[in-house]
Design a protein around this motif. Structure first.
Motif, PDB file in Angstrom:
ATOM      1  N   LEU A 113       0.844  -1.192   0.000  1.00  0.00           N
ATOM      2  CA  LEU A 113       0.000   0.000   0.000  1.00  0.00           C
ATOM      3  C   LEU A 113       0.878   1.240   0.000  1.00  0.00           C
ATOM      4  N   GLY A 114       0.522   2.192  -0.832  1.00  0.00           N
ATOM      5  CA  GLY A 114       1.303   3.424  -0.934  1.00  0.00           C
ATOM      6  C   GLY A 114       2.382   3.375  -1.990  1.00  0.00           C
ATOM      7  N   SER A 115       2.553   2.231  -2.651  1.00  0.00           N
ATOM      8  CA  SER A 115       3.616   2.078  -3.650  1.00  0.00           C
ATOM      9  C   SER A 115       3.043   1.557  -4.963  1.00  0.00           C
ATOM     10  N   GLY A 116       3.769   1.838  -6.039  1.00  0.00           N
ATOM     11  CA  GLY A 116       3.419   1.296  -7.345  1.00  0.00           C
ATOM     12  C   GLY A 116       1.977   1.553  -7.728  1.00  0.00           C
ATOM     13  N   TYR A 117       1.299   0.479  -8.147  1.00  0.00           N
ATOM     14  CA  TYR A 117      -0.100   0.587  -8.587  1.00  0.00           C
ATOM     15  C   TYR A 117      -1.087   0.217  -7.495  1.00  0.00           C
ATOM     16  N   SER A 118      -0.631   0.006  -6.268  1.00  0.00           N
ATOM     17  CA  SER A 118      -1.552  -0.241  -5.163  1.00  0.00           C
ATOM     18  C   SER A 118      -2.130   1.089  -4.680  1.00  0.00           C
ATOM     19  N   SER A 119      -3.179   0.996  -3.889  1.00  0.00           N
ATOM     20  CA  SER A 119      -3.817   2.205  -3.357  1.00  0.00           C
ATOM     21  C   SER A 119      -2.839   3.012  -2.522  1.00  0.00           C
ATOM     22  N   SER A 129      -7.118   4.286   8.232  1.00  0.00           N
ATOM     23  CA  SER A 129      -5.993   3.870   9.068  1.00  0.00           C
ATOM     24  C   SER A 129      -6.381   2.744  10.015  1.00  0.00           C
ATOM     25  N   ASN A 130      -7.553   2.848  10.596  1.00  0.00           N
ATOM     26  CA  ASN A 130      -8.014   1.793  11.499  1.00  0.00           C
ATOM     27  C   ASN A 130      -8.209   0.468  10.784  1.00  0.00           C
ATOM     28  N   LYS A 131      -8.593   0.515   9.509  1.00  0.00           N
ATOM     29  CA  LYS A 131      -8.797  -0.720   8.743  1.00  0.00           C
ATOM     30  C   LYS A 131      -7.494  -1.367   8.309  1.00  0.00           C
ATOM     31  N   VAL A 132      -6.516  -0.563   7.906  1.00  0.00           N
ATOM     32  CA  VAL A 132      -5.322  -1.145   7.286  1.00  0.00           C
ATOM     33  C   VAL A 132      -4.133  -1.331   8.223  1.00  0.00           C
ATOM     34  N   ASN A 133      -4.159  -0.747   9.389  1.00  0.00           N
ATOM     35  CA  ASN A 133      -3.072  -0.951  10.341  1.00  0.00           C
ATOM     36  C   ASN A 133      -3.344  -2.205  11.140  1.00  0.00           C
ATOM     37  N   GLY A 134      -2.544  -3.215  10.922  1.00  0.00           N
ATOM     38  CA  GLY A 134      -2.785  -4.548  11.456  1.00  0.00           C
ATOM     39  C   GLY A 134      -2.837  -4.670  12.961  1.00  0.00           C
ATOM     40  N   GLU A 135      -2.129  -3.861  13.688  1.00  0.00           N
ATOM     41  CA  GLU A 135      -2.069  -4.024  15.131  1.00  0.00           C
ATOM     42  C   GLU A 135      -3.225  -3.355  15.862  1.00  0.00           C
ATOM     43  N   ARG A 136      -3.947  -2.503  15.206  1.00  0.00           N
ATOM     44  CA  ARG A 136      -5.038  -1.781  15.889  1.00  0.00           C
ATOM     45  C   ARG A 136      -6.148  -2.759  16.258  1.00  0.00           C
ATOM     46  N   GLY A 137      -6.512  -2.755  17.526  1.00  0.00           N
ATOM     47  CA  GLY A 137      -7.581  -3.626  17.977  1.00  0.00           C
ATOM     48  C   GLY A 137      -7.147  -5.046  18.266  1.00  0.00           C
ATOM     49  N   ARG A 138      -5.874  -5.319  18.235  1.00  0.00           N
ATOM     50  CA  ARG A 138      -5.388  -6.678  18.429  1.00  0.00           C
ATOM     51  C   ARG A 138      -5.698  -7.204  19.828  1.00  0.00           C
ATOM     52  N   PHE A 139      -5.642  -6.333  20.820  1.00  0.00           N
ATOM     53  CA  PHE A 139      -5.828  -6.774  22.193  1.00  0.00           C
ATOM     54  C   PHE A 139      -7.158  -6.303  22.782  1.00  0.00           C
ATOM     55  N   LEU A 140      -8.170  -6.213  21.954  1.00  0.00           N
ATOM     56  CA  LEU A 140      -9.475  -5.802  22.468  1.00  0.00           C
ATOM     57  C   LEU A 140     -10.008  -6.847  23.437  1.00  0.00           C
TER      58      LEU A 140
END
Length: 150
Positions: A113-119, A129-140
């Motif tokens: 994400l953020g490079s080449g032909y990706s979004s 940001s909440n959707k694509v950041n993998g660690e957010r919500g990990r320890f809910l």
């Protein structure tokens, strides 16, 4: 500050008078401020990559487009995933993709994400940001945890 227009103005127009440089600098500051509040953008890839001569594929992930390519036999037993570094894209692996395919591997290369032909999602969009950041919500907190870790 790697937007294509910014790079063009900064790198390819160096022979300016002082007043032009001041005007260019003010324009760039304004442009960057506008980009900060603008929505994300994605450039559609060509059907076939000019660098690798492989089809460009798009995978939709959490509302974002991720470009990927595959070389080799789709039924090959062994698979390899190639992830590029900073400031490059999946086409950076053009020789490696061919070598792995020739060696009998199924090789994948993707644009982060953020490079080449990706979004290129806006870093200021909290929902994205909440959707694509993998660690957010990990320890809910749920039935398996006794407390919520922040």
């Amino acid at each position: 500050l790697t937007h294509p227009i910014y790079l063009y103005l900064f790198q390819y127009l160096p022979n300016m008078t002082t007043s032009h440089r001041v005007a260019r600098h003010l324009f760039m500051l304004t442009f960057c401020a506008l980009c900060r509040f603008s929505s994300a953008y994605t450039v559609a890839p060509p059907p076939i990559s000019p660098a690798t001569k492989l089809p460009n594929n798009i995978y939709e992930w959490r509302g974002q487009q991720v470009r990927w390519q595959m070389a080799g036999d789709p039924n090959a037993e062994k698979a390899v995933v190639l992830v590029h570094g900073l400031f490059v894209n999946a086409d950076h692996w053009r020789r490696t993709l061919k070598g792995l395919a020739d060696a009998g591997y199924r090789a994948y290369a993707l644009d982060l994400l953020g490079s080449g032909y990706s979004s290129k999602p806006s870093p200021w969009d909290v929902d994205v940001s909440n959707k694509v950041n993998g660690e957010r919500g990990r320890f809910l907190e749920d039935e398996r945890t006794e407390s919520r870790l922040e």
